[in-house]
Design a protein around this motif. Structure first.
Motif, PDB file in Angstrom:
ATOM      1  N   GLY A 122      -3.301   2.023  -3.143  1.00  0.00           N
ATOM      2  CA  GLY A 122      -2.263   3.017  -3.368  1.00  0.00           C
ATOM      3  C   GLY A 122      -2.610   3.994  -4.473  1.00  0.00           C
ATOM      4  N   LEU A 152      -5.097   6.696  -3.046  1.00  0.00           N
ATOM      5  CA  LEU A 152      -4.393   7.471  -2.033  1.00  0.00           C
ATOM      6  C   LEU A 152      -3.327   8.365  -2.674  1.00  0.00           C
ATOM      7  CD1 LEU A 152      -3.970   4.754   0.753  1.00  0.00           C
ATOM      8  CD2 LEU A 152      -5.490   6.745   0.791  1.00  0.00           C
ATOM      9  N   GLY A 153      -2.612   7.823  -3.661  1.00  0.00           N
ATOM     10  CA  GLY A 153      -1.630   8.642  -4.371  1.00  0.00           C
ATOM     11  C   GLY A 153      -2.281   9.750  -5.161  1.00  0.00           C
ATOM     12  N   ALA A 210     -10.527   4.755  -1.876  1.00  0.00           N
ATOM     13  CA  ALA A 210      -9.608   4.045  -0.986  1.00  0.00           C
ATOM     14  C   ALA A 210     -10.370   3.303   0.109  1.00  0.00           C
ATOM     15  CB  ALA A 210      -8.615   5.028  -0.372  1.00  0.00           C
ATOM     16  N   TRP A 261       2.102   6.099  -7.293  1.00  0.00           N
ATOM     17  CA  TRP A 261       0.973   6.749  -7.958  1.00  0.00           C
ATOM     18  C   TRP A 261       0.905   8.237  -7.637  1.00  0.00           C
ATOM     19  CZ3 TRP A 261      -0.885   4.746 -12.033  1.00  0.00           C
ATOM     20  CH2 TRP A 261      -1.001   3.368 -12.187  1.00  0.00           C
ATOM     21  N   TYR A 262       1.354   8.632  -6.458  1.00  0.00           N
ATOM     22  CA  TYR A 262       1.473  10.063  -6.161  1.00  0.00           C
ATOM     23  C   TYR A 262       2.382  10.716  -7.188  1.00  0.00           C
ATOM     24  CZ  TYR A 262       3.273  14.330  -3.977  1.00  0.00           C
ATOM     25  OH  TYR A 262       3.667  15.624  -3.750  1.00  0.00           O
ATOM     26  N   THR A 319       0.824  -1.208   0.000  1.00  0.00           N
ATOM     27  CA  THR A 319       0.000   0.000   0.000  1.00  0.00           C
ATOM     28  C   THR A 319       0.854   1.252   0.000  1.00  0.00           C
ATOM     29  OG1 THR A 319      -1.731  -1.178   1.227  1.00  0.00           O
ATOM     30  CG2 THR A 319      -1.835   1.225   1.213  1.00  0.00           C
ATOM     31  N   ILE A 320       1.872   1.294   0.869  1.00  0.00           N
ATOM     32  CA  ILE A 320       2.720   2.489   0.965  1.00  0.00           C
ATOM     33  C   ILE A 320       3.501   2.708  -0.330  1.00  0.00           C
ATOM     34  CG2 ILE A 320       4.732   3.486   2.109  1.00  0.00           C
ATOM     35  CD1 ILE A 320       3.755   2.238   4.702  1.00  0.00           C
ATOM     36  N   GLY A 342      -3.426  12.363  -2.665  1.00  0.00           N
ATOM     37  CA  GLY A 342      -2.294  13.123  -2.155  1.00  0.00           C
ATOM     38  C   GLY A 342      -1.758  14.117  -3.163  1.00  0.00           C
ATOM     39  N   SER A 400       2.927   1.563  -3.366  1.00  0.00           N
ATOM     40  CA  SER A 400       2.034   1.894  -4.472  1.00  0.00           C
ATOM     41  C   SER A 400       1.512   3.321  -4.355  1.00  0.00           C
ATOM     42  CB  SER A 400       0.869   0.898  -4.492  1.00  0.00           C
ATOM     43  OG  SER A 400      -0.032   1.192  -5.528  1.00  0.00           O
ATOM     44  N   THR A 401       1.224   3.754  -3.129  1.00  0.00           N
ATOM     45  CA  THR A 401       0.751   5.133  -2.918  1.00  0.00           C
ATOM     46  C   THR A 401       1.792   6.139  -3.390  1.00  0.00           C
ATOM     47  OG1 THR A 401      -0.601   4.490  -1.017  1.00  0.00           O
ATOM     48  CG2 THR A 401       0.018   6.811  -1.177  1.00  0.00           C
TER      49      THR A 401
END
Length: 434
Positions: free
Chosen positions: A167, A170-171, A294, A33-34, A26-27, A174, A29-30
């Motif tokens: 992710g 969330l990305g 998400a 994608w961010y 998750t982290i 963000g 991938s976030t």
């Protein structure tokens, strides 16, 4: 480059390692994608006047869309190369590598000279870094979902894959929130230094992501497959030779998934901005939609485990098609409620349903020995084609300032994608590990 921490052959992963894999997926991938969608959001709102100032307003927008697409053109290349080594060396080391590629490319965007400072070199360098981003994300998606689904029991693959899938929203949330924040700066500050801040900030995020990903063990399913026999010399060639049907269906399904993103996160925000819609309102709607997605992704992943992938995915396509019809009117209505509702329904519900089931669906179409290559190529082919949606729709509309071409492209794509999903086989004797 290898960062492999292996489980003993035949040993089931401990719950603690499984949780660590889910968190790392998750982290990481976030962050990726961010980085990738930070450019997408900025291309619609900021980068045109900075890197293509000699163009008309329409031409600058099309130039921004073109560099957006350039990142996607590189994604199949990244998918093939990184997928090759992911199948032969391992999933984990490639995930660390993709995160580093993406992070460095995004960081360098933040220090690029603008057109006013470097002339034609500025857009050329921008496109080059966008291509590097595409290579990085091209290998990320397949590896990220593989690490989580290959740790999962077969009856919970949809739920587990939703961790890596989360992710994406969330990305997106963000990066959109960051752009919304910096656009509150005075215009002179925004165009002189403020636009660089979100890109430079990704450097810190990448350090965190690499640290987390290095702490996980290699996929137990990959290790079992390697023990049973050597990996193919050229995994992608074996995929195309042995499973052309699943590759074609997977690419079409991914085309629908990615076209939703291209239209609702790039094309329609640019359309709304061109029709005088409040930028903060649109960005707020995008952030809310991404956060709802998400939150709902685990639900749709679990529903795909219980009721089947195909029905959940097709439901998501249908929601997005229905929302697309009034979306141009809603986004330009001046109503915060209608703007937020557009992105909540399209991304928060529709895209979440598609994304919640599609990773597990595609994993179940291919054997372990060439699965990384298969997922990377299938997904990236679809995503690359979808990236040209905004550019083609904008060119067709020309100076008419209508959203009709974009909506028509989306509806046609979703219809084809739904038919492809319905034609995929259910997992059976050849599903899961082979």
């Amino acid at each position: 480059m290898t960062f492999t921490k292996e489980l003993s052959p035949g040993v089931r992963p401990r719950d603690g390692m499984t949780r660590r894999v889910l968190v790392a997926g998750t982290i990481g991938s976030t962050i990726e994608w961010y980085d990738f969608y930070l450019y997408s959001t900025a291309s619609a709102l900021l980068l045109g006047p900075l890197f293509f100032p000699q163009q008309s307003a329409t031409a600058a927008t099309l130039a921004g869309f073109a560099t957006y697409a350039a990142g996607f053109v590189a994604r199949p290349l990244g998918g093939v190369v990184i997928g090759h080594f992911g199948d032969r060396i391992g999933r984990k080391s490639m995930l660390v590598l993709t995160l580093m590629i993406m992070g460095v490319a995004t960081l360098l965007v933040g220090v690029l000279p603008t057109y006013a400072q470097a002339g034609a070199w500025a857009p050329a360098l921008l496109v080059t870094l966008r291509v590097l981003q595409g290579i990085g994300i091209g290998g990320e998606w397949g590896g990220g979902v593989l690490m989580t689904t290959e740790y999962a029991p077969a009856h919970r693959r949809g739920l587990f894959s939703s961790g890596a899938a989360a992710g994406f929203p969330l990305g997106l949330a963000g990066s959109t929130a960051m752009v919304a924040l910096i656009t509150r700066l005075p215009r002179d500050d925004l165009l002189s230094w403020g636009w660089r801040v979100p890109f430079l900030a990704s450097g810190l995020l990448v350090v965190v992501g690499v640290f987390v990903r290095r702490g996980v063990a290699e996929s137990p399913e990959f290790l079992r497959g390697r023990r049973d026999g050597p990996s193919p010399r050229v995994p992608v060639a074996e995929v195309l030779r042995q499973r052309p049907g699943p590759v074609a269906k997977g690419a079409l399904a991914s085309l629908g998934l990615a076209m939703i993103v291209s239209v609702f996160s790039v094309y329609l925000p640019a359309y709304a901005a061109g029709h005088g819609a409040d930028r903060d309102r649109v960005l707020t709607g995008m952030v809310v939609g991404a956060l709802v997605e998400a939150a709902l992704l685990p639900l749709f992943g679990a529903l795909s485990d219980r009721f089947g992938r195909r029905g959940v995915i097709v439901f998501g396509y249908a929601v997005c098609a229905l929302v697309a019809l009034p979306a141009p009117l809603w986004l330009t209505s001046g109503s915060t409620t209608q703007t937020v509702l557009t992105f909540t329904l399209a991304m928060g519900v529709g895209h979440a349903a598609v994304y919640g089931g599609i990773a597990a669906l595609m994993v179940e179409q291919f054997p372990t020995r060439h699965r990384y290559s298969a997922l990377a190529v299938t997904y990236q082919l679809g995503a690359t084609l979808a990236s040209f949606g905004p550019l083609i729709a904008g060119a067709l509309a020309g100076s008419e300032r209508t959203a009709r071409p974009g909506i028509s492209i989306l509806l046609g794509t979703l219809t084809v994608a739904a038919l492809a999903v319905l034609a995929t086989r259910r997992p059976g004797a050849r599903g899961g590990r082979e």
